[in-house]
Design a protein around this motif. Structure first.
Motif, short mmCIF file in Angstrom:
data_model
loop_
_atom_site.label_atom_id
_atom_site.label_comp_id
_atom_site.label_asym_id
_atom_site.label_seq_id
_atom_site.Cartn_x
_atom_site.Cartn_y
_atom_site.Cartn_z
N VAL A 30 0.86 -1.18 0.00
CA VAL A 30 0.00 0.00 0.00
C VAL A 30 0.90 1.23 0.00
O VAL A 30 1.96 1.25 0.62
CB VAL A 30 -0.97 0.00 1.21
CG1 VAL A 30 -0.22 0.04 2.52
CG2 VAL A 30 -1.96 1.14 1.12
N LEU A 45 1.54 -4.92 3.54
CA LEU A 45 0.41 -5.12 4.45
C LEU A 45 0.70 -6.34 5.31
O LEU A 45 1.21 -7.35 4.82
CB LEU A 45 -0.88 -5.37 3.67
CG LEU A 45 -1.51 -4.16 3.00
CD1 LEU A 45 -2.77 -4.59 2.27
CD2 LEU A 45 -1.84 -3.09 4.00
N THR A 62 0.81 -2.40 8.77
CA THR A 62 1.79 -2.34 7.69
C THR A 62 3.19 -2.48 8.26
O THR A 62 3.41 -2.26 9.44
CB THR A 62 1.70 -1.01 6.92
OG1 THR A 62 1.97 0.08 7.81
CG2 THR A 62 0.36 -0.83 6.25
N ARG A 67 -6.64 -7.99 -2.58
CA ARG A 67 -6.40 -6.59 -2.95
C ARG A 67 -7.69 -5.94 -3.42
O ARG A 67 -8.01 -4.82 -3.05
CB ARG A 67 -5.33 -6.50 -4.05
CG ARG A 67 -4.93 -5.05 -4.34
CD ARG A 67 -4.26 -4.91 -5.68
NE ARG A 67 -5.16 -5.12 -6.78
CZ ARG A 67 -6.05 -4.20 -7.23
NH1 ARG A 67 -6.15 -3.04 -6.66
NH2 ARG A 67 -6.83 -4.48 -8.24
N ALA A 85 -9.49 -2.81 -1.78
CA ALA A 85 -9.69 -1.62 -2.61
C ALA A 85 -11.15 -1.18 -2.63
O ALA A 85 -11.45 0.01 -2.69
CB ALA A 85 -9.19 -1.88 -4.02
N ALA A 124 -7.10 4.24 -1.65
CA ALA A 124 -5.81 3.59 -1.38
C ALA A 124 -5.20 3.06 -2.67
O ALA A 124 -5.90 2.52 -3.52
CB ALA A 124 -5.98 2.46 -0.37
N ASN A 125 -3.90 3.21 -2.81
CA ASN A 125 -3.18 2.66 -3.96
C ASN A 125 -2.55 1.35 -3.51
O ASN A 125 -1.57 1.34 -2.77
CB ASN A 125 -2.12 3.65 -4.44
CG ASN A 125 -1.51 3.25 -5.74
OD1 ASN A 125 -1.97 2.31 -6.40
ND2 ASN A 125 -0.47 3.96 -6.14
N LEU A 126 -3.12 0.22 -3.94
CA LEU A 126 -2.68 -1.12 -3.54
C LEU A 126 -2.11 -1.85 -4.74
O LEU A 126 -2.68 -1.80 -5.83
CB LEU A 126 -3.86 -1.92 -2.98
CG LEU A 126 -4.55 -1.32 -1.77
CD1 LEU A 126 -5.93 -1.95 -1.59
CD2 LEU A 126 -3.72 -1.52 -0.53
#
Length: 66
Positions: A12, A22, A27, A47, A51, A57-59
């Protein structure tokens, strides 16, 4: 140092632009603490679930090296 097994993990992006792994409890910058998935499909499913609940969030899914 712990041996990292092959598999997949989820990263993340933090507010500062860094990607961290994660874990079961949050984290970590350490790959050894990351949640592990046996298949890329399993990691992608998790993921996608994360999401959906965290649309901003950028996963990403990343493969562990042997």
């Amino acid at each position: 140092m712990a041996k990292i097994m092959a598999g997949y993990g989820i990263k993340v992006e933090t507010d500062t632009g860094r990607f961290v792994w994660l874990t079961d409890t949050g984290t970590s910058a350490q790959k050894a603490r990351a949640m592990r998935f046996d298949s890329e499909a399993g990691a992608e499913m998790e993921r996608n679930r994360l999401a959906k609940n965290n649309p901003h969030a950028n996963l990403i899914v990343e493969k562990f090296s042997k």
